[in-house]
Write an enzyme that holds these catalytic residues in place. Structure first.
Site, short mmCIF file in Angstrom:
data_model
loop_
_atom_site.label_atom_id
_atom_site.label_comp_id
_atom_site.label_asym_id
_atom_site.label_seq_id
_atom_site.Cartn_x
_atom_site.Cartn_y
_atom_site.Cartn_z
N ASP A 250 0.86 -1.16 0.00
CA ASP A 250 0.00 0.00 0.00
C ASP A 250 0.92 1.23 0.00
O ASP A 250 2.09 1.14 0.39
CB ASP A 250 -0.88 -0.08 1.26
CG ASP A 250 -1.63 1.21 1.50
OD1 ASP A 250 -2.20 1.74 0.53
OD2 ASP A 250 -1.63 1.67 2.66
N ARG A 251 0.43 2.39 -0.43
CA ARG A 251 1.30 3.56 -0.51
C ARG A 251 1.20 4.43 0.75
O ARG A 251 2.09 4.41 1.58
CB ARG A 251 0.94 4.38 -1.77
CG ARG A 251 2.02 5.35 -2.21
CD ARG A 251 1.51 6.37 -3.23
NE ARG A 251 0.77 7.45 -2.56
CZ ARG A 251 0.22 8.47 -3.18
NH1 ARG A 251 0.30 8.57 -4.50
NH2 ARG A 251 -0.42 9.41 -2.51
N ASP A 252 0.07 5.14 0.90
CA ASP A 252 -0.04 6.13 1.98
C ASP A 252 -0.10 5.44 3.35
O ASP A 252 -0.94 4.57 3.58
CB ASP A 252 -1.29 6.99 1.78
CG ASP A 252 -1.27 7.70 0.43
OD1 ASP A 252 -0.24 8.32 0.10
OD2 ASP A 252 -2.26 7.59 -0.31
MG LIG Z 1 -2.69 3.32 3.49
#
Ligand SMILES: [Mg+2]
Length: 433
Positions: A250-252
């Site tokens: 996942d990024r954020d």
């Molecule tokens: Mg996230």
């Protein structure tokens, strides 16, 4: 409350012959620490409540005819109950299931009883005594849905344990179709049937064989492959996919700091401490890295896709500087309420990676900070790591616990260290199959 120490036993077997010791007129497993007349090699453990049985392979010069054959043990009443229980547990159970398809959609059934009560599953079930997997799945599926089933071949066979059970089950999953859609559901077993796209079906079932079979069906079905539309940055070359152990990130909140009002410009993109080191560690241990991110601000029209690309270019440059290469970035640009295949917890981005790059869920992980990331990994049938600072995790502990993440850590670097220690592909270990 202190737990009673677990008793540890050695289950030593070669070619169906089992080594037992006589103790007050009864035959039992040797205990751990007891002297043995030969060397042994570890072969895993079977955990029962109160007892741990260590499987061992003996190192012998000749076949030990004088040991008891595993089948003969059940005829005798001087054999310890744990020996019988352990031998019974090592007998593999067999299930046979079928992916019945109509174009890109697959038929799922909802059970009213048994292990999958209230859950959707593929048609099929346990094979009867003396029955082969093809006959078994035809019988089960026809009983469940009351329609003629035509098998078009075996997708694959899979092995899996189930949570809390020490036994293993072998699953045969076929592909096939129905001759007619007038279903007559078996009333005490199936309450509903439905046709679903593979990404949706994956979110509905808990059965690992069903998940892996659905993914193999998806990879083999030109219609299903074509029907899945997912946006990607475009890093992957169009060469033939090569199956490699993969970490989905996942990024954020995992790679970069999330922020109120979203990451809307490249300057908003700020790596979390240790994130790049963690990714480097995973990459050097042999994993391919793929980012899968829901981009709500693009769905809200706050960040146009062009701008999102610029943000991702900034991320890629920062990663390159740390010696980290991504194989691809998949993103969902849709609105939070959209019913798209790509928006996590739907596993469409992971399926797209399986199609475009080559991914085996049994050799992959999903790493994320939200419960929906764990749901996504669970849907895809891979292992999951949940990362985030303690106070963050405390807020979602209950929902996350229900999904049983394999690793829980404060940040990506710590999660990476645990994943590498347990499962580095460079060591040549494979989880199942
Ligand atoms: Mg996230």
């Amino acid at each position: 409350m202190a737990h009673a120490p677990r008793r540890e036993h050695l289950f030593i077997e070669t070619d169906g012959q089992v080594f037992l010791v006589e103790d007050a007129g009864r035959l039992r497993f040797p205990r751990k620490g007891e002297r043995l007349p030969f060397r042994t090699v570890p072969q895993g453990t079977i955990a029962f409540e109160g007892d741990v049985v260590h499987r061992r392979k003996p190192v012998l010069e000749r076949h030990p005819d004088e040991w008891l054959g595993r089948d003969a043990i059940f005829d005798r009443d001087d054999v310890d109950g744990l020996v019988k229980r352990a031998i019974y547990t090592t007998l593999i159970r067999c299930v046979s299931e079928v992916v019945l398809s109509k174009g890109p959609r697959v038929l799922m059934v909802k059970a009213v009883r048994g292990f999958s009560k209230g859950h959707w599953n593929l048609p099929g079930g346990f094979m009867d005594y003396g029955e082969g997997p093809e006959a078994g799945v035809e019988r089960e599926a026809e009983e469940e849905i009351g329609a003629d089933v035509v098998l078009d071949g075996l997708l694959s066979t899979y092995v899996s344990g189930f949570p809390g059970k020490p036994s293993y089950t072998l699953g045969f999953v076929y592909r096939g179709r129905v001759r007619s859609e007038s279903f007559h559901l078996k009333p005490d077993e199936i309450e509903e049937v439905g046709w679903f796209t593979v990404d949706k079906a994956l979110t509905l079932t808990r059965n690992p064989f069903a998940k892996w079979g659905l993914i193999d069906f998806f990879l083999q079905s030109p219609e299903a492959r074509r029907a899945l539309r997912v946006r990607r940055h475009g890093l992957a070359s169009p060469r033939r996919p090569v199956v490699r152990p993969t970490i989905f990130l996942d990024r954020d909140g995992v790679i970069n700091r999330g922020r109120p009002g979203y990451v809307r410009t490249p300057d908003h993109f700020e790596f979390l401490p240790g994130a790049r080191e963690g990714m480097r560690l995973l990459q050097d241990a042999g994993w391919r890295l793929v980012v899968v991110t829901n981009q709500d601000p693009t769905g809200w029209k706050l960040v146009p896709e062009r701008q999102l690309r610029r943000i991702h270019e900034r991320m890629l440059a920062g990663l390159r500087g740390a010696g980290v290469g991504l194989d691809e970035i998949y993103y969902c640009p849709h609105h939070v309420f959209s019913d798209c295949a790509c928006r996590k917890p739907r596993p469409g981005m992971l399926l797209a990676a399986a199609r475009d790059l080559g991914v085996d869920p049994r050799r992959s992980w999903m790493v994320g900070d939200k419960v929906l990331d764990l749901e996504t990994g669970r849907a895809f049938g891979c292992r999951t790591a949940w990362v985030g600072p303690r106070p963050w995790r405390a807020r979602f502990r209950k929902e996350a616990a229900a999904l049983g993440p394999d690793v829980v850590a404060d940040d990506l670097l710590r999660a990476a260290r645990t994943i590498v220690r347990r499962d580095a592909p460079a060591r040549g270990r494979r989880a199942t199959r």
